[in-house]
Enzyme design. Structure first.
Site, short mmCIF file in Angstrom:
data_model
loop_
_atom_site.label_atom_id
_atom_site.label_comp_id
_atom_site.label_asym_id
_atom_site.label_seq_id
_atom_site.Cartn_x
_atom_site.Cartn_y
_atom_site.Cartn_z
N GLY A 1 0.65 -0.04 -6.68
CA GLY A 1 -0.09 0.89 -6.11
C GLY A 1 -0.59 1.05 -4.91
N PRO A 2 -0.82 2.26 -4.55
CA PRO A 2 -0.92 2.28 -2.75
C PRO A 2 -2.47 1.33 -2.38
CG PRO A 2 -1.70 4.52 -3.84
CD PRO A 2 -0.60 3.59 -4.84
N GLY B 1 -5.74 0.37 -1.44
CA GLY B 1 -7.17 0.95 -1.63
C GLY B 1 -7.43 1.91 -3.04
N VAL B 2 -6.36 1.52 -3.99
CA VAL B 2 -6.22 2.36 -5.04
C VAL B 2 -7.44 1.82 -6.08
CG1 VAL B 2 -4.28 1.40 -6.30
CG2 VAL B 2 -5.01 3.58 -6.80
N ARG C 1 -8.11 -11.70 6.21
CA ARG C 1 -9.26 -11.06 6.11
C ARG C 1 -10.56 -11.94 5.88
NH1 ARG C 1 -7.25 -6.77 1.90
NH2 ARG C 1 -5.73 -5.45 3.19
N ARG D 1 -13.61 0.57 2.34
CA ARG D 1 -13.10 -0.89 2.01
C ARG D 1 -13.68 -1.75 3.68
NH1 ARG D 1 -7.59 -2.44 -0.06
NH2 ARG D 1 -6.82 -2.49 1.90
N ARG E 1 -1.33 2.75 6.49
CA ARG E 1 -1.33 2.51 5.01
C ARG E 1 -1.40 3.92 4.18
NH1 ARG E 1 -3.43 -2.93 2.92
NH2 ARG E 1 -2.78 -4.23 4.48
N ASN F 1 -6.82 6.02 -11.65
CA ASN F 1 -8.06 4.97 -11.48
C ASN F 1 -9.07 6.16 -10.82
OD1 ASN F 1 -10.14 3.41 -11.06
ND2 ASN F 1 -9.23 2.35 -9.45
P1 5GP Z 1 -2.78 -6.15 1.52
O1 5GP Z 1 -2.47 -6.49 2.70
O2 5GP Z 1 -3.90 -5.03 1.38
O3 5GP Z 1 -3.37 -7.46 0.74
O4 5GP Z 1 -1.44 -5.78 0.46
C1 5GP Z 1 -0.83 -4.94 0.97
C2 5GP Z 1 0.23 -4.43 0.04
O5 5GP Z 1 1.27 -5.49 -0.06
C3 5GP Z 1 -0.34 -4.22 -1.34
O6 5GP Z 1 0.41 -2.91 -1.85
C4 5GP Z 1 0.26 -5.35 -2.12
O7 5GP Z 1 0.28 -4.86 -3.62
C5 5GP Z 1 1.32 -5.49 -1.44
N1 5GP Z 1 1.83 -7.04 -1.75
C6 5GP Z 1 0.90 -8.08 -1.69
N2 5GP Z 1 1.73 -9.14 -2.19
C7 5GP Z 1 3.02 -8.79 -2.39
C8 5GP Z 1 4.06 -9.56 -2.57
O8 5GP Z 1 4.21 -10.80 -2.91
N3 5GP Z 1 5.30 -8.79 -2.80
C9 5GP Z 1 5.30 -7.52 -2.30
N4 5GP Z 1 6.47 -6.86 -2.21
N5 5GP Z 1 4.39 -6.86 -2.01
C10 5GP Z 1 3.16 -7.43 -1.98
#
Ligand code: 5GP
Length: 367
Positions: A127-128, A130-131, A160, A253, A264, A287
């Site tokens: 899912g995108p 922030g969802v 982060r 967030r 994003r 959601n």
């Molecule tokens: P964030 O940087 O916000 O933690 O994650 C950014 C995006 O990367 C989210 O949509 C998350 O679902 C995706 N993501 C996190 N881990 C993985 C992964 O192992 N493989 C893939 N393909 N996407 C991921």
């Protein structure tokens, strides 16, 4: 166990030998962690070869028995151990090993840990940004800590504040991750918002080994790769009630810069289109209200209010200090004069190197 004359190969303490075609594999249950643990005698040339060893090899062990299965892998059972830690497979001629031999142009063997039983299908949640996927997953893990485990992904993005290495992600460098992808350690990987993200085979196995159902939080590209892989999973897509609401949540967030937020949001548009229309996902959740969405998620996973929860048990037996193995059809008998005979049932065996070999069963023989 002592020295045993096997196929004219001189064996040291804690070694066993198994012949497959023209090759004799000597497996060393050594205490020396630097040892590769395996050497191969080519009986045509009488030359010894130290193979390239793939997969995760067992911790050094003293004493084991071994038996050849299907001419392509050797089952190794450690002596004086407990059943759920004792079984390992050394693959010598499976499809995976044959492919690797061609690729590496050397002699190759691969280790795979044997796992009793089978864990429930993993759950892929996409899912995108922030969802609220992370929040839903956290709620699930908090309410059912012994039932679900999170697959810790690798990423090249910076941590982060409050994110811990090895807990939220394995934070890594791009060149290191690219090398690991090339050497086949990843189930899937994708470029997301300009960084590399990926799920290692080990990350999923660690959760399943603990008898838990694995949850993967990955993007739509990653979900598509998992769909195409051999991993059978349940695919869930979480979408926001509206795009405006998503933008509001992402800003609230406060973890990204304005530039990152813009990136994003652009990606979210594409993800929403793909997620809703591709037929890739088994379930789509909106959601709008967090509690209601969480209830729906639990219903999909079979753990809603009205449903009985299922517990996963694994069989634990103490194995004797010494024993022999014999193979009868799809079963291996563990024979010991003074102890009860045990049976390892391999008829539902699946998986293999470089991951785990699952679906094994073990029980006390009851004539
Ligand atoms: P964030 O940087 O916000 O933690 O994650 C950014 C995006 O990367 C989210 O949509 C998350 O679902 C995706 N993501 C996190 N881990 C993985 C992964 O192992 N493989 C893939 N393909 N996407 C991921």
């Amino acid at each position: 166990m002592g020295k045993a004359p096997a196929f004219f190969v001189e064996l040291n303490d804690f070694e066993t030998a198994v012949t497959v075609g023209n090759k004799t594999y000597v497996i060393c249950g050594t205490d020396d962690p630097t040892s590769s643990g395996v050497r191969i005698l080519n009986k045509l040339t009488s030359e010894w070869v130290i193979p390239t060893v793939l997969g995760t090899k067992p911790e050094p062990f003293k004493g084991h028995s071994s038996v050849l299965l299907n001419k392509d892998r050797i089952l190794i059972i450690k002596h004086n151990s407990i059943s759920n830690e004792s079984m390992w497979f050394l693959e010598v001629d499976t499809q995976f090993i044959r492919d690797q031999k061609k690729k590496l142009e050397t002699e190759v063997v691969g280790w795979s840990k044997g796992v009793i039983g089978d864990s429930d299908q993993p759950v892929v949640i996409s899912g995108p940004s922030g969802v609220g996927k992370g929040t839903l997953i956290n709620m699930l893990m908090k309410e059912f800590p012994s039932m679900f485990g999170f697959s810790v992904s690798h990423t090249t993005r910076a941590p982060r504040e409050k994110e811990q290495n090895g807990v939220h992600y394995h934070f890594t460098k791009r060149d290191v991750m690219e090398e690991d992808i090339r050497s086949g350690k990843f189930l899937e990987h994708a470029d997301v918002h300009g960084n590399l993200y990926g799920t290692s085979i080990e990350a999923v196995n660690v959760v399943a080994d603990a008898g838990k159902r694995c949850i993967l939080d990955i993007d739509v590209q990653g979900a598509r790769s998992v769909r195409a892989s051999s991993l059978e999973a349940t695919f869930i897509f979480v979408c926001p009630p509206s795009f405006e609401e998503l933008e509001k949540r992402l800003r609230a967030r406060g973890t990204e810069t304005e530039e990152q937020i813009q990136k994003r949001l652009r990606n979210a548009k594409a993800e929403l289109e793909q997620g809703k229309s591709s037929g890739l996902f088994d379930h789509i959740l909106v959601n709008n209200d967090l509690e209601a969405c969480y209830e729906q998620l639990k219903n999909i996973l079979g753990i809603g209010e009205s449903m009985n929860t299922v517990s996963i048990t694994s069989k634990v037996f103490d194995l004797p200090v010494d024993f022999s193995l014999s193979k009868v059809n799809e079963k291996v008998l563990i024979n010991h004069e003074a102890a009860e005979q045990m049976v390892v049932d391999l008829s539902s065996m699946k998986g293999g190197a470089p991951g785990r070999t699952r679906g094994l069963d073990i029980y006390v023989y009851d004539p």
